[in-house]
Design an enzyme around this catalytic site. Structure first.
Site, PDB file in Angstrom:
ATOM      1  N   ARG A   1      -8.371   8.105   2.395  1.00 41.81           N
ATOM      2  CA  ARG A   1      -9.408   7.101   2.131  1.00 41.81           C
ATOM      3  C   ARG A   1     -10.255   6.874   3.381  1.00 41.81           C
ATOM      4  O   ARG A   1     -11.493   6.926   3.334  1.00 41.81           O
ATOM      5  CB  ARG A   1      -8.744   5.787   1.692  1.00 41.81           C
ATOM      6  CG  ARG A   1      -9.691   4.580   1.616  1.00 41.81           C
ATOM      7  CD  ARG A   1      -8.913   3.299   1.338  1.00 41.81           C
ATOM      8  NE  ARG A   1      -7.949   2.993   2.385  1.00 41.81           N
ATOM      9  CZ  ARG A   1      -8.212   2.333   3.498  1.00 41.81           C
ATOM     10  NH1 ARG A   1      -9.442   1.908   3.742  1.00 41.81           N
ATOM     11  NH2 ARG A   1      -7.268   2.092   4.391  1.00 41.81           N
ATOM     12  N   ARG A   2      -9.582   6.602   4.499  1.00 47.51           N
ATOM     13  CA  ARG A   2     -10.306   6.376   5.744  1.00 47.51           C
ATOM     14  C   ARG A   2     -11.052   7.630   6.185  1.00 47.51           C
ATOM     15  O   ARG A   2     -12.178   7.560   6.680  1.00 47.51           O
ATOM     16  CB  ARG A   2      -9.341   5.925   6.842  1.00 47.51           C
ATOM     17  CG  ARG A   2      -8.721   4.555   6.584  1.00 47.51           C
ATOM     18  CD  ARG A   2      -7.687   4.226   7.640  1.00 47.51           C
ATOM     19  NE  ARG A   2      -7.013   2.955   7.356  1.00 47.51           N
ATOM     20  CZ  ARG A   2      -5.713   2.735   7.528  1.00 47.51           C
ATOM     21  NH1 ARG A   2      -4.941   3.710   7.976  1.00 47.51           N
ATOM     22  NH2 ARG A   2      -5.182   1.557   7.256  1.00 47.51           N
TER      23      ARG A   2
ATOM     24  N   ARG B   1       0.085  10.960  12.108  1.00 52.61           N
ATOM     25  CA  ARG B   1       1.287  10.487  11.421  1.00 52.61           C
ATOM     26  C   ARG B   1       2.205   9.770  12.399  1.00 52.61           C
ATOM     27  O   ARG B   1       1.998   9.796  13.605  1.00 52.61           O
ATOM     28  CB  ARG B   1       2.040  11.680  10.797  1.00 52.61           C
ATOM     29  CG  ARG B   1       1.351  12.353   9.621  1.00 52.61           C
ATOM     30  CD  ARG B   1       1.341  11.518   8.350  1.00 52.61           C
ATOM     31  NE  ARG B   1       2.628  10.879   8.091  1.00 52.61           N
ATOM     32  CZ  ARG B   1       3.706  11.490   7.595  1.00 52.61           C
ATOM     33  NH1 ARG B   1       3.656  12.776   7.308  1.00 52.61           N
ATOM     34  NH2 ARG B   1       4.828  10.839   7.379  1.00 52.61           N
TER      35      ARG B   1
ATOM     36  N   CYS C   1      -1.839   9.140  -2.705  1.00 52.28           N
ATOM     37  CA  CYS C   1      -2.319   9.477  -1.367  1.00 52.28           C
ATOM     38  C   CYS C   1      -3.136  10.762  -1.377  1.00 52.28           C
ATOM     39  O   CYS C   1      -3.762  11.116  -0.392  1.00 52.28           O
ATOM     40  CB  CYS C   1      -1.153   9.589  -0.401  1.00 52.28           C
ATOM     41  SG  CYS C   1      -0.071  10.953  -0.787  1.00 52.28           S
TER      42      CYS C   1
ATOM     43  N   ARG D   1       1.849   6.056  16.822  1.00 50.89           N
ATOM     44  CA  ARG D   1       0.402   6.269  16.738  1.00 50.89           C
ATOM     45  C   ARG D   1      -0.307   5.680  17.962  1.00 50.89           C
ATOM     46  O   ARG D   1      -1.217   6.298  18.517  1.00 50.89           O
ATOM     47  CB  ARG D   1      -0.136   5.643  15.447  1.00 50.89           C
ATOM     48  CG  ARG D   1       0.429   6.300  14.197  1.00 50.89           C
ATOM     49  CD  ARG D   1      -0.143   5.701  12.930  1.00 50.89           C
ATOM     50  NE  ARG D   1       0.671   6.067  11.776  1.00 50.89           N
ATOM     51  CZ  ARG D   1       0.282   5.959  10.512  1.00 50.89           C
ATOM     52  NH1 ARG D   1      -0.919   5.488  10.234  1.00 50.89           N
ATOM     53  NH2 ARG D   1       1.071   6.313   9.532  1.00 50.89           N
TER      54      ARG D   1
ATOM     55  N   LYS E   1       0.824  -1.212   0.000  1.00 51.45           N
ATOM     56  CA  LYS E   1       0.000   0.000   0.000  1.00 51.45           C
ATOM     57  C   LYS E   1       0.858   1.263   0.000  1.00 51.45           C
ATOM     58  O   LYS E   1       0.347   2.354  -0.270  1.00 51.45           O
ATOM     59  CB  LYS E   1      -0.980   0.002   1.163  1.00 51.45           C
ATOM     60  CG  LYS E   1      -0.386   0.156   2.536  1.00 51.45           C
ATOM     61  CD  LYS E   1      -1.471   0.115   3.597  1.00 51.45           C
ATOM     62  CE  LYS E   1      -0.906   0.252   5.002  1.00 51.45           C
ATOM     63  NZ  LYS E   1      -0.246   1.539   5.257  1.00 51.45           N
ATOM     64  N   ASP E   2       2.181   1.133   0.273  1.00 42.93           N
ATOM     65  CA  ASP E   2       3.079   2.284   0.252  1.00 42.93           C
ATOM     66  C   ASP E   2       3.792   2.446  -1.086  1.00 42.93           C
ATOM     67  O   ASP E   2       4.542   3.412  -1.266  1.00 42.93           O
ATOM     68  CB  ASP E   2       4.132   2.159   1.359  1.00 42.93           C
ATOM     69  CG  ASP E   2       3.545   2.316   2.747  1.00 42.93           C
ATOM     70  OD1 ASP E   2       2.472   2.932   2.862  1.00 42.93           O
ATOM     71  OD2 ASP E   2       4.151   1.814   3.707  1.00 42.93           O
TER      72      ASP E   2
END
Length: 311
Positions: free
Chosen positions: A132-133, A150, A243, A156, A84-85
């Site tokens: 997205r979230r 971040r 992104c 986090r 996903k990165d």
């Protein structure tokens, strides 16, 4: 193919990235018993700039550029990434010959006070680093306060534990891989939060001219996961996914068919188009492009144009 005597894996130095690199290291050591397999840990720009949303500082490519330079300079043979990165457009001169078997690809709800999204009171603060979230949350839970989050996984979780957030949304795969499954209060269904393209899967990147390195890592490829992730990435690529674009794409193999779902949205969730396609897994990228065209027919171009105007 001649057996390698030494394989150097480039990796970010976050705890999760190192777990991923060590996972690949162990598998390559088993495959190539005579080889020394080592990890070159590196800090990337994406790891250093933590005071701004990722969408504002250049995107997910900031997590892999230094690793690619190490390969170009001959300091590393390959790099391991969370899929996903990885930017949807691979830079010239690089290949992704391996997409390995997927961990749980879904989003996870993490909170010290609440059991799920539906329990959060109005005004509760939810943290996420993902447009997205954020779009999904704003569309479905407009009463919540969404704030940028971040940092690496441990950072986090620390911010959550300090009380800066009532809940945070993370990829379930990272928590599971680091032995933090107990922190997950709920795994969100695709209907609640459609995952990002490639979420939960690892990719191995090599230089295009390194046929030897391609052969070394080829046995680690998982065909089922690869078909799904290729479809997801083709869908995202066809819509200019990055992104900066709130976009979800998630594929599974269902009764011999590849079933791909996707959406694109404005960041505030006020406009969202979604759809799905099914077809032969061998046509993975074609199915991704097909779904993108379906969303364009529903008005995705207007959403994408509004996003471009905001840059």
């Amino acid at each position: 193919m001649s057996s390698p005597s030494r394989i150097v894996i480039a990796s970010r130095e976050s705890r999760l990235a190192m777990w991923q690199a060590e996972h690949v290291q162990a598998r390559l050591s088993t495959l190539h018993t005579g080889a020394e397999v080592v990890i070159l840990g590196m800090t990337t720009q994406g790891d250093q700039i933590l005071d701004r949303p990722l969408a504002l500082i250049g995107g997910k490519g900031l997590f892999i550029k230094e690793l690619e330079v190490a390969m170009q300079e001959g300091r590393a043979d390959l790099a391991v990434h969370s899929m996903k990165d990885v930017p949807m457009e691979m830079p010239e001169g690089f290949l992704l010959p391996v997409i390995s078997a997927r961990e749980n690809p879904r989003d996870a709800f993490v909170s010290n006070k609440y059991a799920g999204l539906d329990e959060l009171p109005a005004g509760a603060v939810v943290g996420t680093s993902s447009l997205r979230r954020e779009a999904i949350l704003r569309a479905c839970y407009p009463q919540l306060e969404i704030r940028s989050l971040r940092g690496n996984l441990d950072t986090r979780l620390k911010k959550l534990d300090e009380g800066q957030y009532d809940a945070i949304i993370l990829a379930a795969a990272g928590l599971i891989r680091l032995g933090l499954k107990e922190r997950i209060k709920a795994v969100l269904t695709p209907e609640q939060s459609l995952p990002a393209p490639g979420q939960g899967a690892l990719g191995i990147e090599v230089l295009a001219g390194r046929s030897d390195a391609v052969a070394w890592v080829a046995p680690l490829n998982d065909p089922e996961t690869a078909h799904c992730v290729k479809a997801e990435r083709a869908f995202s690529r066809a819509l200019g996914g990055s992104c900066q674009v709130p976009l979800g794409g998630y594929a599974i193999l269902d009764q011999g068919q590849l079933w791909l779902r996707g959406f694109v949205s404005t960041p505030d969730g006020s406009r969202m188009v979604s759809g799905e396609v099914r077809g032969d897994p061998a046509a993975d990228e074609a199915l991704g492009r097909q779904l993108a065209e379906e969303l364009r027919r529903q008005g995705a171009d207007a959403i994408l144009a509004s996003l471009a105007a905001c840059k």
